[in-house]
Scaffold this motif. Structure first.
Motif, PDB file in Angstrom:
ATOM      1  N   UNK A 151     -29.562 -35.278  -1.505  1.00 60.19           N
ATOM      2  CA  UNK A 151     -30.444 -36.250  -2.248  1.00 60.19           C
ATOM      3  C   UNK A 151     -30.261 -37.773  -2.020  1.00 60.19           C
ATOM      4  N   UNK A 152     -29.270 -38.135  -1.783  1.00 64.54           N
ATOM      5  CA  UNK A 152     -29.064 -39.603  -1.529  1.00 64.54           C
ATOM      6  C   UNK A 152     -29.961 -40.095  -0.188  1.00 64.54           C
ATOM      7  N   UNK A 153     -29.813 -39.047   0.847  1.00 66.98           N
ATOM      8  CA  UNK A 153     -30.404 -39.568   2.098  1.00 66.98           C
ATOM      9  C   UNK A 153     -31.979 -39.734   1.841  1.00 66.98           C
ATOM     10  N   UNK A 154     -32.652 -38.983   0.949  1.00 70.86           N
ATOM     11  CA  UNK A 154     -33.876 -39.100   0.444  1.00 70.86           C
ATOM     12  C   UNK A 154     -34.231 -40.351  -0.317  1.00 70.86           C
ATOM     13  N   UNK A 155     -33.490 -40.580  -1.257  1.00 76.81           N
ATOM     14  CA  UNK A 155     -33.541 -41.893  -1.985  1.00 76.81           C
ATOM     15  C   UNK A 155     -33.226 -43.044  -1.324  1.00 76.81           C
TER      16      UNK A 155
END
Length: 151
Positions: free
Chosen positions: A11-15
């Motif tokens: 998720x952090x990569x998408x954010x």
């Protein structure tokens, strides 16, 4: 065969990718509007500075600083897109962007004449924000390659 845990994008990569893309789109918009010499845009983006003075100031930049501005903006935009597509080439794009930032912002901080009317804290702070964000995106993309999250 790869497991689901190995192929799932954190998720952090998408954010980070989405925020980087929004940030880069603003930089691209600023670059385009400045180069189109849109006086209304320049007046709104540089309150307290006469738009014609701002244009003359930008026109006075040496070629390497102008090239740096382009590399910084377009390298960052490309890097953001590549990060969202999980491409390891995001590191190269962010590295090019960082070189551009050093050329352009470095000139503005070290050698450019002071832009009359740009004495506020925001004008002094923004170049450092650009440097920090550029370095952070480069470091983040390198870390994602090391974690084998970019292919």
């Amino acid at each position: 065969m790869a497991t689901t845990a190995q192929t799932r994008t954190p998720v952090h990569l998408w954010i980070v990718g989405a925020v980087a893309l929004l940030y880069s789109c603003f930089g691209a918009y600023d670059y385009v509007m400045s180069h189109m010499r849109d006086l209304r845009y320049i007046a709104n983006s540089m309150p307290g500075v006469d738009p014609n003075t701002a244009l003359a100031w930008m026109d006075s930049f040496p070629v390497y600083a102008k090239i740096g501005w382009a590399l910084g903006v377009w390298g960052g935009l490309l890097g953001s897109v590549l990060l969202l597509t999980r491409s390891r080439y995001a590191v190269w794009a962010f590295a090019v962007s960082m070189i551009g930032i050093i050329l352009s912002i470095g000139y503005q901080l070290a050698l450019a004449p002071v832009l009359q009317g740009a004495e506020s804290a925001g004008y002094r702070l923004m170049p450092w924000v650009i440097i920090i964000v550029g370095a952070a995106l480069l470091a983040y993309s390198q870390a994602m390659v090391k974690r084998d999250l970019l292919r």
